[in-house]
Design an enzyme around this catalytic site. Structure first.
Site, PDB file in Angstrom:
ATOM      1  N   ARG A  69       0.798  -1.216   0.000  1.00 31.15           N
ATOM      2  CA  ARG A  69       0.000   0.000   0.000  1.00 31.15           C
ATOM      3  C   ARG A  69       0.841   1.282   0.000  1.00 31.15           C
ATOM      4  O   ARG A  69       0.593   2.203  -0.791  1.00 31.15           O
ATOM      5  CB  ARG A  69      -0.947   0.037   1.222  1.00 31.15           C
ATOM      6  CG  ARG A  69      -2.204  -0.762   1.055  1.00 31.15           C
ATOM      7  CD  ARG A  69      -2.624  -1.375   2.375  1.00 31.15           C
ATOM      8  NE  ARG A  69      -1.672  -2.395   2.734  1.00 31.15           N
ATOM      9  CZ  ARG A  69      -1.745  -3.663   2.308  1.00 31.15           C
ATOM     10  NH1 ARG A  69      -2.770  -4.056   1.621  1.00 31.15           N
ATOM     11  NH2 ARG A  69      -0.807  -4.548   2.606  1.00 31.15           N
ATOM     12  N   LYS A  97      26.153  -4.401  -2.222  1.00 26.32           N
ATOM     13  CA  LYS A  97      27.628  -4.395  -2.207  1.00 26.32           C
ATOM     14  C   LYS A  97      28.146  -3.703  -0.956  1.00 26.32           C
ATOM     15  O   LYS A  97      29.330  -3.400  -0.855  1.00 26.32           O
ATOM     16  CB  LYS A  97      28.154  -3.657  -3.445  1.00 26.32           C
ATOM     17  CG  LYS A  97      27.710  -4.234  -4.769  1.00 26.32           C
ATOM     18  CD  LYS A  97      28.225  -3.348  -5.905  1.00 26.32           C
ATOM     19  CE  LYS A  97      27.446  -3.576  -7.174  1.00 26.32           C
ATOM     20  NZ  LYS A  97      27.590  -2.472  -8.116  1.00 26.32           N
ATOM     21  N   HIS A 146       4.900   5.699  11.476  1.00 20.28           N
ATOM     22  CA  HIS A 146       4.361   5.543  10.111  1.00 20.28           C
ATOM     23  C   HIS A 146       3.388   6.721   9.932  1.00 20.28           C
ATOM     24  O   HIS A 146       2.169   6.547   9.920  1.00 20.28           O
ATOM     25  CB  HIS A 146       3.670   4.184   9.973  1.00 20.28           C
ATOM     26  CG  HIS A 146       3.381   3.763   8.562  1.00 20.28           C
ATOM     27  ND1 HIS A 146       3.441   4.633   7.476  1.00 20.28           N
ATOM     28  CD2 HIS A 146       3.025   2.547   8.046  1.00 20.28           C
ATOM     29  CE1 HIS A 146       3.129   3.963   6.378  1.00 20.28           C
ATOM     30  NE2 HIS A 146       2.884   2.702   6.701  1.00 20.28           N
TER      31      HIS A 146
HETATM   32  N1   CP Z   1      -0.400  -0.116   5.801  1.00 24.82           N
HETATM   33  C1   CP Z   1       0.816  -0.354   5.251  1.00 24.82           C
HETATM   34  O1   CP Z   1       1.825   0.268   5.610  1.00 24.82           O
HETATM   35  O2   CP Z   1       0.795  -1.312   4.282  1.00 24.82           O
HETATM   36  P1   CP Z   1       2.080  -1.770   3.466  1.00 24.82           P
HETATM   37  O3   CP Z   1       3.017  -2.426   4.442  1.00 24.82           O
HETATM   38  O4   CP Z   1       1.551  -2.719   2.419  1.00 24.82           O
HETATM   39  O5   CP Z   1       2.710  -0.536   2.871  1.00 24.82           O
END
Ligand code: CP
Length: 322
Positions: A69, A97, A146
């Site tokens: 995503r 490397k 995140h």
């Molecule tokens: N929600 C999310 O971060 O999904 P992915 O790990 O697929 O990017």
């Protein structure tokens, strides 16, 4: 319509988004986030009104961990805005490397206008932002942050519930290692939720630094092991996968594996109008039998990743001089 989006994007850039790194949602004010949700809402409601504001700018994606995503929604977002995308696949690059992260970031900076990075090490995106003159977006660093996922989660709540304040939340599952849960808690602390229940076995409760931070910020939370006790009160149920890959000891993972599952029989007891979110990918904590319930909103949430990331790119580099 095109002019309206262009003008609003320009006003918001002037108000502080322009060329900004997106490393930690705590760096953004409530007003920054509300402006972002407004623009993402306009983009998702009127996709034909989008101007190609990236105008050939180049976005570099560098994912040192797997992603569907985040990587693909940023790629789609950049292309829809008229930008171009280069992708560093670590396993096919000179990382193999032994090239260092700082040198890799220097290369990406010189080839592109913005870098989206995901890395298993906490602090990797922050380090990249300190090296790169081009803006850096954290697509996930270890179990720490995140931020764009939390922006998407809060946007989804705004779209489906109309507001974030005054609601009851249950964050269910791995709040210890899931960076999505940590960033969502930080994001919620910018608003005024009624209460946030942290529903998980004791060993998956938030790490001390997360709990200390959200306490300091005044977020009202309560620990709980069983969602069923409170499900009739909850407006937003946010599930997370147990982050098997983050456990320092496989035996610790084995102790909690399969310790929670949100079944259809449980979700039907939820409050009318409540929504079920999940950042995905899911494993057995969220069986597909839940997908057809009216409150299952996680696929819509993933779909809105594109307008949300378009809004972020538009604000950070859209029309801005590189
Ligand atoms: N929600 C999310 O971060 O999904 P992915 O790990 O697929 O990017």
């Amino acid at each position: 319509m095109e002019c309206i989006l262009a003008r609003e994007g320009e006003q918001m850039r002037r108000s502080g988004w322009s060329r900004r790194d997106v490393i930690n949602i705590l760096d953004f004010s409530r007003s920054d986030l509300e402006s972002l949700f407004e623009l993402a809402g306009k983009i998702s409601d009127r996709p034909n009104s989008i101007r190609r504001s990236l105008n050939e700018k180049i976005v570099a994606t560098a994912f040192f961990e797997a992603s569907t995503r985040t990587r693909l929604s940023f790629t789609t977002a950049a292309l829809k805005l008229g930008g171009k995308v280069i992708d560093l696949s670590p396993e096919a690059s000179s990382v193999m490397k032994g090239e260092s992260l700082p040198d890799t970031v220097r290369m990406l900076e010189s080839y592109s206008d913005l870098i989206v990075i995901r890395h298993p090490s906490e602090g990797a995106a922050l380090l990249a932002s300190e090296i790169s003159e081009s803006p850096v977006i954290n697509g996930g660093d270890g179990s720490q942050h995140h931020p764009t996922q939390a922006m998407l989660d809060l946007f989804t709540i705004t779209k489906l519930k109309g507001h974030i304040d005054g609601l009851n939340y249950a964050i269910v599952g791995d709040t210890r290692y899931a960076r999505t849960a940590a960033s969502l808690l930080y994001g919620l602390s910018k608003f005024k939720p009624k209460k946030v229940y942290l529903v998980s076995p004791e060993s998956l409760q938030p790490r001390i630094e997360i709990k200390t931070k959200i306490d300091e910020l005044g977020l009202r939370t309560e620990k709980l092991e069983d969602l069923e006790e409170i499900i009739p009160e909850i407006d937003v149920i946010y599930l997370t996968r147990i982050q098997k890959e983050r456990f320092p000891d496989v035996m610790e993972y084995e102790k909690v594996r399969g310790s929670y599952e949100i079944t259809r029989n449980l979700i039907v007891k939820a409050k009318r109008g409540s929504i079920v979110l999940h950042p995905l990918p899911r494993t057995n904590e969220l069986p597909s039998e839940v997908d057809t319930l009216p409150n299952a909103a996680y696929m819509k949430q993933a779909e809105w990743g594109v307008p949300m990331r378009m809004a972020i790119l538009e604000l950070v580099i859209g029309g801005a001089k590189g």
